[in-house]
Each structure stands twice: as C-alpha cells, then as structure tokens.
Design an enzyme around this catalytic site. Sequence first.
Site, PDB file in Angstrom:
ATOM      1  N   GLU A 126       0.848  -1.190   0.000  1.00  0.00           N
ATOM      2  CA  GLU A 126       0.000   0.000   0.000  1.00  0.00           C
ATOM      3  C   GLU A 126       0.887   1.244   0.000  1.00  0.00           C
ATOM      4  OE1 GLU A 126      -2.796   0.332   3.228  1.00  0.00           O
ATOM      5  OE2 GLU A 126      -3.755   2.069   2.347  1.00  0.00           O
ATOM      6  N   GLY A 266       3.557   2.613  10.815  1.00  0.00           N
ATOM      7  CA  GLY A 266       3.340   1.794  12.006  1.00  0.00           C
ATOM      8  C   GLY A 266       3.127   0.325  11.685  1.00  0.00           C
ATOM      9  N   MET A 268       0.827  -2.639   8.707  1.00  0.00           N
ATOM     10  CA  MET A 268       0.083  -2.822   7.458  1.00  0.00           C
ATOM     11  C   MET A 268      -0.839  -4.030   7.567  1.00  0.00           C
ATOM     12  SD  MET A 268      -0.559  -1.762   4.460  1.00  0.00           S
ATOM     13  CE  MET A 268      -1.856  -2.563   3.539  1.00  0.00           C
ATOM     14  N   GLU A 269      -2.080  -3.825   7.115  1.00  0.00           N
ATOM     15  CA  GLU A 269      -3.159  -4.782   7.365  1.00  0.00           C
ATOM     16  C   GLU A 269      -3.310  -5.875   6.303  1.00  0.00           C
ATOM     17  OE1 GLU A 269      -3.610  -1.492   6.500  1.00  0.00           O
ATOM     18  OE2 GLU A 269      -5.334  -1.247   5.170  1.00  0.00           O
ATOM     19  N   HIS A 302      -6.214  -1.889  15.503  1.00  0.00           N
ATOM     20  CA  HIS A 302      -6.530  -1.161  14.267  1.00  0.00           C
ATOM     21  C   HIS A 302      -6.314  -2.055  13.042  1.00  0.00           C
ATOM     22  CE1 HIS A 302      -6.374   2.628  11.711  1.00  0.00           C
ATOM     23  NE2 HIS A 302      -5.772   1.758  10.906  1.00  0.00           N
ATOM     24  N   GLU A 303      -5.138  -2.672  12.968  1.00  0.00           N
ATOM     25  CA  GLU A 303      -4.858  -3.490  11.775  1.00  0.00           C
ATOM     26  C   GLU A 303      -5.806  -4.681  11.719  1.00  0.00           C
ATOM     27  OE1 GLU A 303      -3.115  -1.901   9.801  1.00  0.00           O
ATOM     28  OE2 GLU A 303      -2.180  -0.563  11.259  1.00  0.00           O
TER      29      GLU A 303
END
Length: 870
Positions: A126, A266, A268-269, A302-303
Amino acid sequence: MTGNPQRKYRADYQAPLYLIDSVDLSFDIHERATEVTARHAVRRNPQAPDGNQAWRLDGRDMRLLRIAVDGRELAAENYEQGETALWLSDLPEAFELTVVTEIDPDNNLSLEGLYRSGPILCTQCEATGFSRITYFPDRPDVMSRYTTRIEADATRYPVLLSNGDCVASGDAGNGRHYAVYEDPFAKPCYLFALVAGDLGVIRDTFTTASGRNVALALYTEHGNEDQCHHAMASLKDAMAWDETTYGLEYDLDSFVIVAVASFNMGAMENKSLNVFNTACIFAHKDTATDGDFARVRDVVAHEYFHNYTGNRVTCRDWFQLSLKEGLTVYREHQFAIDHGSPGVTRIEQVRMIRDVQFPEDAGPRAHPVRPESYVEMNNFYTITVYEKGAELIRMMAQMAGRDAFTRAVKHYLDKHDGQAVTIEDFVVAIEASAGLDLGQFRNWYRYAGTPRVSVHPSFENGRLTLELAQATPATPGQDDKPDFDIPVSVALFDEAGQVVREPEILRLQQQRQSFVYDSLETEPTVSALRGLTAPVRLEFDQDEAALVRLMAHDSDPVSRWDAAQSLYMATLKQAVVADLHGQDLPKLGQGLIDAISVLLNDPPADRALLAEMLTLPSTIQIGEAFDAIDVFAVEAARRHVKRAIAARFEHELTRLADGHAPTGDYVFDQDSAGRRRVFALALDYLATLDTAAVRERARSIYEAADNMTDRMAALNALQNLPGEEREAIRADFAERFADYPLVMDKWLRLQAATEDGDAVARVRDLLADSHFDFTNPNRVRALVGGFVRGNPLAFHREDKAGYGLVADEILRLDALNPQLAAALAGLLAPWRRYAEPYASGMREALARVGEAELSDNTREIVSAGLGEGG
Ligand code: B3K
Ligand code: ZN
C-alpha cells in the site's frame, strides 16, 4: 523520479478496462535477483467503456524478462513501455497474461515492494508498492484471488509466508525449499504480502464465537519473543471485541503478524499477514513505557479491524482512503475507550486533533478528508484522512445513536462485502440504515479547513439565548466554504455546579442560529462543544469564574479538562504578549490558583485525568492562538507559567509525587499507569525549580526503577538540568540498552531535545556516527523528528543551522526513501504560520531543497510549501 509529476484527479475516475479473477505468483528468491513469475486470468470488464484503449499495467524499478498473452510471447514492438507503466493493446476478451520480472530486494531502500529488513525479506504494497514487484494494474478496484508460491534457501529463509492458508510446502532441492499459499478472498494487490526469513515466533489460538479455531502466530527476529506477548494478548482482545461490539468474526484459519525493524509507518493490514514496525509490537516493562504499551494495543487492534473495514470492503480508488482509515480509526478509538479511562482516552484524541490536525488544516497541505487530487498517494496518509475522518464517523454515530450506528455499519459491510466502494456508498448505506439525512453533512468530506464556531450567550428574564455562528477560513484552492452541519453539545450548570439542563446536541447548520433556554432561575454556566462533538475551533469568551466552575464540577471529564485548558490558555496568552512587548511576564491569577488548589485538594479518582488536568496546553496549542507563531515567546511563556505553578504549589506537588511514587511490581493497567503518570508530572513540575532534592530524587527513581515508564520519568525531568545526575543516568541508559534499538531511539530523542550545548552539532554528529543507520526510518524519526519537535529553540535558532540540518537530511534521504524524505519536508512546509525571522529561515531551507532534483513525493510537499500550487 520524473521531472514532471502527474497529478491525478478524483473526477477522472474510470472503471478498470480489464478485471483479473485470479493471480498466480511464483517468487524464486536468490541473492541480488529474485525472479517473479505472475500468471493472471484476465477478462474485459463489462463495466468498462467501449473502445480500443490500451490497457495500463503499472511497474517501476525492475527488469521485465518476459511478457506473454495466452502463452504467446510479446515482442518489444507489441507493447509500449514507460518509466512507471507499460501498455498493451489489441487484447482478446479473456486471456492468460504471463509476466516475468526480476527484482532486487537487497538494494530496495524505499521500503516499498519487496525489500530487506535485516535478515527478513518482506513486502509493503500500500499504496502502490505492488508495481515494484510485477507489472500489474496497481489500483484497489481490481480484486483477485491469489495463489503464491515462494521458493528460497532453506537455511537463510526457513520461514516462508504469504496471505491465506499454506496448501503445500516441501523440499525444492539444492538446499532450497518452497511453500504455496492460497487466499480464498478476492483482494486488491495493495493487500498482498510475502515474508521470508529466519524468524522467532510465539503462537497462540483464538476460538471464534461460531467455533472456528484460529491459529495465531507472531514472528520477529530471534531473541525478541519475550517482547511480543502484550501484542499477542492485544490481538486476542481485539478479535473478541470485534465479535461482541460489531458481531464480526475472523474469517480464516490463521492470522499472522510479522514485526520488522525497517518500516515506513506503524503497520500494514495485509490479509491474514499483517506486517508491523517493531515499534508497534514490542512491549516489555523493561524496555517500553505505558504509552508504548497503549500504542501497541491500539495499532494491533486497528490493523485487525481492517480485516472488515478495508479488506472485506475496500476502496474503489485512493481518493476514498478515509473510507477505510477514518472508519477503522473510529473503531480503534472505540476499542481504546473500552480499554482504558474513557475520559482520558477521549482527551488524548481531542488533543491529537487540536495539536496536529488543526495545524495541517490551516497550512499549505490542507486537503479535504476525501482529497480531490494528488501527485503521490503516499503523501495523503495524513492526520486529516485518518483522524478528522474518524471524527466525521463519530459525528454520524452521535446523530444515529451508538446502537443504530453499529447496525448501520453492519448493513454497509453486508451490502458491499467483497467490493471496492466509495465514501459516498458508505454515507448512503448509513443514511438508509440509520434513517439520517446527511445531505449537508457531506460538505465535511468535500471541504478542507477547520470551521470556527462562536458562542454568544445572553440572559434576560429567565431566558438564555445562545447565538451560535460558523465561519471557515479559506484553504489552498478552496476560497469559499459552505455552511457545515455542526453538532454542538451543550449543557447548563448553576452556580453550585449542579446541572440545570442535561447535555443535548444543537445542530448548527446555518451561518448563524439562536437557541433558547427558558425558565431558568439564574444565569447558568454554559458548557459547549462537550467532548469535541465536531472538529471545529470554539470561540467562546468565558469568564474565569465560569471556567473554574466547569473545571471543578462539569459532569463530563473531557469538559472539565477543557475548562482547565481554557483557564491555562488565558494566562499563557497574556504571558506570550508580555514577552513580545518586552514586559515582565504576568503572575498567576487568583482564579487559576484557586482552581488548581481545588484540583489538588479534591483530585478526581481517575489519576490519569488528574495528570491531564494539571498539564498545560502544548506549545503547539499556544502558538495556534496567534496569527504568527513566535517560537521563543511561546516557549518563554509556557516555561514561566509552569515554573510559577511549581513554585506556588511546591508543597502540594511534592506530596503528590510522594503519594504516587513507584511501589510494587509493574503492571500495565489503567490505575497503575495513571499513578505513574501523576508521579512523572509532579516530578516534571518540580524539576523546573531545579533543587538539589529533585535532582537526587530523579536519580534515585531511575536507579530503583523496575520499568521503562519510571526510568523515562526521571530522564525527562532532568532533560534540561545538565549536571552529574543527568549524565550518570544517561550513561547508564546508553550502556544498559545498547542492544535494544527501539530503546536507543528514546536515548536519541533525549539527545536531540537537549537544549544545553550545541544541539545542532550534537545531532549532526549522531547522524554521521557509523553506528547510526539512516536507512531505518525509526532512527531518523527519533533523531530528526525528535530534534524538530523536541527542541524548538534549537530548530528555530537564529543562525538557521537547525533548518539547514533538516534540509540536508531531506536531500540525503530523498534518493533512498522518498516517503521518509517527504515526511521530513513536511516539517519545513508550514513556514507561513511563523513570525519572522523563523518564517524566512524555514522558507529559505525549503527553497534550497526545491532546487534539487527530487522524488515526486518530496516535490509535491515542497511545491505546496512554497505555494507553487498545482
Ligand atoms: N494502511 C496502512 C498504511 C499504509 C501507508 C502507505 N504509505 C496502515 C494503516 O493505516 O492501518
Ligand atoms: Zn489503517
């Protein structure tokens, strides 16, 4: 790098010409040369416009070895190739495309695509990193099912990972081995991931509500496993929370996290294979502070939450980034509120909006939450898209009510499962499910800038009239702003602090509106914009007595804190003005003294709230109150007020420190972390008095500490008190943690933020040190970011050497890691906000950067900063 960067516009969106149903990738990993063979099942998109346009495949910085359509090799004259793409024409309706490329991850310092972080090969795709791996339509609306085969040396790379389930693995001869992964969910290429390396691992399991057993694994470089347990526990927490809160269950049999040392952001998902910066995974009491523990918990969550909001339903194009980021940050915020003190967690979010988002929205890089154009997408992973985007979601949730909003989000996820959609699709789904009219509300997505909301109360014969008005300043490229739909929460209190009107939401939709409260016995105290119900600046001249009342009695902790902030701010602003006029800085007013006394004598039970309420507004906040920021005056004012409070309340602060001094073993929970925070704050105030007692106390706290939070409290308190105590504990720290790069980042930040001596020379020496790894973004952020943010007096010093240092680093890094260089350029870009001579100094440094040949990333930031439009 091109001389003429292309600007892309949201309005130019066109559906992809071809769809790719399946992607079959094979990575043959060798030293210096990794061969990537890609086989795609391609078909014409029925939604694409008719005509004979060429099909664009993005690709850069790699060797194209072979390209074939249905097995028929294309000769160079059958396609057109440019710097960042190639184009194919005269294609059949459906065909198999084969692309073979060669890449060199070892020499890829951009940290995009496939690259090396120490012993680990990993990917970051991304926004558009996939096009550094193979030629592909690198856009999120092309969703495919991936099969990935990885082959590599079995000794150097015993662990081979990609998205989905491992369906085959084995020996490949010659000391090599292989693994094949299949991801059953169609995904955009930005969610592709691959990891290969010799890694340590911790494992766990999670059973979903419907009984699926999910294998969890967290990999890092060997020797760091003991720093990963908090992250693993946080992951399980997040998985359970998403089930109970949103009814969302994990959808595969394995979930893997890999923590790497060199990472541009931070985390990456990537689908089922998240890749993280070690800074957002490692948390051990010896090496991480309470703040680090909280950040790890929240980023892991969050991820994970992206698995639905982002992965299952993704973005149609990158202008829609806030569709996944704003919503996921909102979900992360809810999660954080459920895991800590709700009031203090919200205070932290409000502070972030005011200290970081408002300045961005008032600077050269102001852009709507849904931008209209960009040159380099990576420049738009901003606080506006993320945090303001989350505030927009929060406003909708408030209008709908939490339960109705949760249902509406579920409706959106069901309706668009497996699709790449737009912010408009989201808003339509919320309107339909929650029964809201968000017509005017959509302006929040279209327009940049922070609305100012003024409040004018008038009281007569038992009637309070509140006149609310809104105005939004122009931002680059957007001179005229419409009226926004602004929810303003208001409550009324009487003299004794009793509530006379419960909180309600007033909706300000016109430029000016009046709201009336009848049957009041006496003139009430107004509490407005409680908890920041909208991302606006409040202009409300409240007298000291009213603020003191709210600070002591408001029913909402965030409003109590906000009243304290306003009280401090009044004194701080006077001090800045006095300093600018060469006058004596003002004494503390009686109202402020009374308010602090009340707070110290009757502190809130929530210790972290006490700490927040005793914390002065940041220098950024103070600067924001002026048209032109005079850095030295702001610094002088804040130090003066802080020292005056410490002197006036020395006794009480000492008692506070005594009462919260470290005891017992470290645990990370709300109460203990709150207590540590109060201790650190009291010590920090007392340090401004520079007594032998406080120096000695800091030193003994450091020496006795069983955790990093207390050690940092001591180091921070002594930050600007040069002397034997400080040098002793810093030396111990450097020796004790020499093998922990993330902890040494804390040490670098201390060095960068130290005011005595020649800070610029010190930072330059550290940058030039042979041990300093400037290819690692964490190191650069610690030293250069730590210098700019932590040492404003040196950064803005008169001889402009501070600006020069930052300009030099931008130029050095730009050719290696354009994303990082562009982020540093962002530190010089808002020069217009500053008073002279700072503004000119920053501008000159930025202009010097602008004279060089630059990456598109950095060029875009520099041009915006210099006002070159576009
Ligand atoms: N989606 C990633 C950020 C990607 C940044 C690309 N420059 C992490 C996150 O926001 O969850
Ligand atoms: Zn995100």
